[in-house]
Design an enzyme around this catalytic site. Sequence first.
Site, mmCIF file in Angstrom:
data_model
loop_
_atom_site.group_PDB
_atom_site.id
_atom_site.type_symbol
_atom_site.label_atom_id
_atom_site.label_comp_id
_atom_site.label_asym_id
_atom_site.label_seq_id
_atom_site.Cartn_x
_atom_site.Cartn_y
_atom_site.Cartn_z
ATOM 1 N N HIS A 59 -4.756 1.680 7.204
ATOM 2 C CA HIS A 59 -3.339 1.957 6.969
ATOM 3 C C HIS A 59 -2.718 2.495 8.257
ATOM 4 O O HIS A 59 -3.407 3.081 9.092
ATOM 5 C CB HIS A 59 -3.142 3.011 5.869
ATOM 6 C CG HIS A 59 -3.515 2.559 4.502
ATOM 7 N ND1 HIS A 59 -4.194 3.365 3.612
ATOM 8 C CD2 HIS A 59 -3.299 1.388 3.860
ATOM 9 C CE1 HIS A 59 -4.380 2.704 2.480
ATOM 10 N NE2 HIS A 59 -3.852 1.502 2.605
ATOM 11 N N CYS A 63 -2.947 11.397 3.581
ATOM 12 C CA CYS A 63 -3.259 10.602 2.391
ATOM 13 C C CYS A 63 -2.961 11.371 1.112
ATOM 14 O O CYS A 63 -2.596 10.782 0.089
ATOM 15 C CB CYS A 63 -4.735 10.204 2.388
ATOM 16 S SG CYS A 63 -5.180 8.925 3.572
ATOM 17 N N GLU A 78 0.808 -1.218 0.000
ATOM 18 C CA GLU A 78 0.000 0.000 0.000
ATOM 19 C C GLU A 78 0.842 1.269 0.000
ATOM 20 O O GLU A 78 0.345 2.364 0.262
ATOM 21 C CB GLU A 78 -0.935 -0.015 1.204
ATOM 22 C CG GLU A 78 -1.884 -1.198 1.228
ATOM 23 C CD GLU A 78 -3.054 -1.056 0.269
ATOM 24 O OE1 GLU A 78 -3.714 -0.002 0.286
ATOM 25 O OE2 GLU A 78 -3.322 -2.002 -0.499
#
Length: 448
Positions: free
Chosen positions: A250, A371, A174
């Site tokens: 995450h 993000c 990721e």
Amino acid sequence: MTAHEVNFDGLVGPTHNYGGLSYGNVASQSNSQQGSNPKEAAKQGLAKMKALMEMGYVQGVLAPQERPDVAGLRSLGFTGSDAQVIAAAARDAMPLLVASCSASSMWVANAATVSPSADTADGRVHFTAANLNCKYHRSLEHPTTSRVLSAMFADARHFAHHAALPAVAQFGDEGAANHTRFCRDYGEAGVEFFVYGRSAFDNRYPAPQRYPARQTLEASQAVARLHGLSEAGVVFAQQNPSVIDQGVFHNDVIAVGNGELLFHHQDAFLNTDQVVTELADKLAARGGDFRAISVPRDQVSVDDAVRSYLFNSQLLSRVDGSMLLIVPEECRSNSRVWDYLSALTSDKSAISEVRVFDLKQSMQNGGGPACLRLRVALNQAELAAVNPGVIMTPALYDRLNVWVDRHYRDRLVETDLADPQLLDECRSALDELTQILKLGAIYPFQLI
């Protein structure tokens, strides 16, 4: 040699919509099918970039992806003209069309993992595009991401690019959302911190029971090998499975680090004491003085952290050695989180100031300040080798705002995704954007 940590923020794409595609992401699921405002979303992101630029930080821009992904739909058996492909998908498989229109590439913390030249064996900055294979809509991104990054960081004397890891569950990767770097100075050797959710091959590691663990230990280890990192400069840590099951998909939803500081929730990791000790010891061996701020669960719960995105924040170094924390408006709206931050900054901690930004359009889809940015530590020679078209300036900010006004809709709902005109609008916007950012031909429609 002076070095900088440059934040390259993702531009929100013209198809920004709330498809509810990310199982395990509470905000994404909660706001599914609501109407979105792509124009407002892009402008909110640009406003943050401009603010950081004006604070004196070097700020860059990372381009969005072509959407709908017609090539992806063709690979699944839809045929005919582009308009016919979109119409058939809307009629027979609307979830696939929604996935092909996802604007999730704006969360460029998932674009790649980046290791600066001070850490790597060959003295170059290394990039590995994330395969994002846990979610179909995100697994579509890495080919274009690789082309975008190669156009931004093109000089092979300074930059090395690796293809995404094999797109299988055992190597789920990721990107930088599960990677942090600690250092005394950005130009000096540091310690790279890889956080994973599970092991693919060793069942002795506990795993979450409700939501998937997207990052594997094996993927993190592979990236470290590809980047030529030494054992002395790497720490691997497992995320607490119980927080994954509470929506912490995450690590950057439960922890953030920068320089010599880790800011994390008490429940972020398994074996937290051991993790902190290893980080401190390895950073000390490289001349650093590691510090950790652990946020107690009795002051801020995991649920508070997930809903406010307290830890999905940007931790930025200031000239005086203190830290600035960039948080979304949702932190101020949560009384427990805001009380904690107010006490933290008044207590002469390493974090001396908090600044709040309105990123509602991104937040409602599951992504906050952290993000939206990919961090790249660059020395002066490397910074000079970056494509100058992607570095934010007042003129570029103004030009991108005009570009957004010209090309973006101010409302988008699911039924709009079936409009073939949306694809034409997106391609027209991106074709102009590649000229503005001096990227060359990077999109599939430009490569035909």
